[in-house]
Design a protein around this motif. Sequence first.
Motif, mmCIF file in Angstrom:
data_model
loop_
_atom_site.group_PDB
_atom_site.id
_atom_site.type_symbol
_atom_site.label_atom_id
_atom_site.label_comp_id
_atom_site.label_asym_id
_atom_site.label_seq_id
_atom_site.Cartn_x
_atom_site.Cartn_y
_atom_site.Cartn_z
ATOM 1 N N ALA A 126 0.792 -1.237 0.000
ATOM 2 C CA ALA A 126 0.000 0.000 0.000
ATOM 3 C C ALA A 126 0.826 1.290 0.000
ATOM 4 O O ALA A 126 0.292 2.362 -0.242
ATOM 5 C CB ALA A 126 -0.952 -0.004 1.195
ATOM 6 N N PHE A 130 -0.227 5.218 -0.839
ATOM 7 C CA PHE A 130 -0.148 6.244 0.198
ATOM 8 C C PHE A 130 0.502 7.515 -0.346
ATOM 9 O O PHE A 130 -0.035 8.615 -0.199
ATOM 10 C CB PHE A 130 0.650 5.698 1.405
ATOM 11 N N TYR A 167 -9.081 9.400 -7.895
ATOM 12 C CA TYR A 167 -8.741 8.655 -6.681
ATOM 13 C C TYR A 167 -8.574 9.592 -5.489
ATOM 14 O O TYR A 167 -8.997 9.272 -4.378
ATOM 15 C CB TYR A 167 -7.453 7.852 -6.891
ATOM 16 N N LYS A 171 -11.079 9.921 -2.217
ATOM 17 C CA LYS A 171 -10.360 9.417 -1.043
ATOM 18 C C LYS A 171 -10.284 7.878 -1.072
ATOM 19 O O LYS A 171 -10.632 7.191 -0.102
ATOM 20 C CB LYS A 171 -10.998 9.912 0.255
ATOM 21 N N ALA A 172 -9.855 7.373 -2.205
ATOM 22 C CA ALA A 172 -9.715 5.925 -2.398
ATOM 23 C C ALA A 172 -8.682 5.377 -1.415
ATOM 24 O O ALA A 172 -7.844 6.115 -0.883
ATOM 25 C CB ALA A 172 -9.264 5.641 -3.837
ATOM 26 N N SER A 173 -8.735 4.081 -1.184
ATOM 27 C CA SER A 173 -7.765 3.465 -0.275
ATOM 28 C C SER A 173 -6.404 3.364 -0.959
ATOM 29 O O SER A 173 -6.314 3.273 -2.191
ATOM 30 C CB SER A 173 -8.235 2.077 0.161
ATOM 31 N N ALA A 174 -5.364 3.363 -0.147
ATOM 32 C CA ALA A 174 -3.999 3.252 -0.676
ATOM 33 C C ALA A 174 -3.820 1.949 -1.437
ATOM 34 O O ALA A 174 -3.138 1.904 -2.466
ATOM 35 C CB ALA A 174 -2.987 3.352 0.466
ATOM 36 N N LYS A 175 -4.464 0.882 -0.980
ATOM 37 C CA LYS A 175 -4.343 -0.426 -1.646
ATOM 38 C C LYS A 175 -4.965 -0.388 -3.041
ATOM 39 O O LYS A 175 -4.402 -0.926 -3.999
ATOM 40 C CB LYS A 175 -4.996 -1.510 -0.772
ATOM 41 N N VAL A 176 -6.125 0.250 -3.176
ATOM 42 C CA VAL A 176 -6.790 0.360 -4.479
ATOM 43 C C VAL A 176 -5.892 1.115 -5.463
ATOM 44 O O VAL A 176 -5.726 0.714 -6.615
ATOM 45 C CB VAL A 176 -8.167 1.067 -4.339
#
Length: 194
Positions: A126, A130, A167, A171-176
Amino acid sequence: MNLYKLGKFICTVLLYPLYRIKVIGRENIPKEGPVLICSNHIANVDPPVVGITSNRDIYFMAKEELFKNPVLGGILKRVHAFPIKRGMRDRNALRKGLEVLEGNNALGLFPEGTRQKSGEVGQGLAGAGFFALRSEAYVVPCAIIGPYRTFKPLKVVYGKPIDMTEYRQEKASAKVVTDRIMEEIRQLHKIHSE
């Protein structure tokens, strides 16, 4: 001549002929502003190869153990490397990476976190997502297509920057975001391996 430029010159003279390096898409790396260069990782020599094929000076994270040797650690610090603790969330390394990008510099990452000796593009951690989300950096995918064999061609392919606007807004996730970056690297690898 500073140590980074000297190191880049020496690595260029040695590695280009040794691995018959062919660079594709270097013009996709923005010449100004913060840039996050994300590459697959197949060998220990990847950081200097990305460093010499880029049109920017690059800061790299390197595993903390390398800095424990006083000589090597001193050299690494002078060629824009900084330590990261593997296997845990290292707040100091994350903070340092963001500072690099906030200073309009280029940060080089190998999102897989470890070498993929098979040459295939693996899953990313991730951290790349980030940095992509927490900065305004251009995100440039890079595929190293080997294997490293003496006097056999090696390709380093830089793709177009990935648009992170959506993204960041969602506020998409770091993993996505990392998964999207890795997919771009995978596509570059596939297209240019044929």
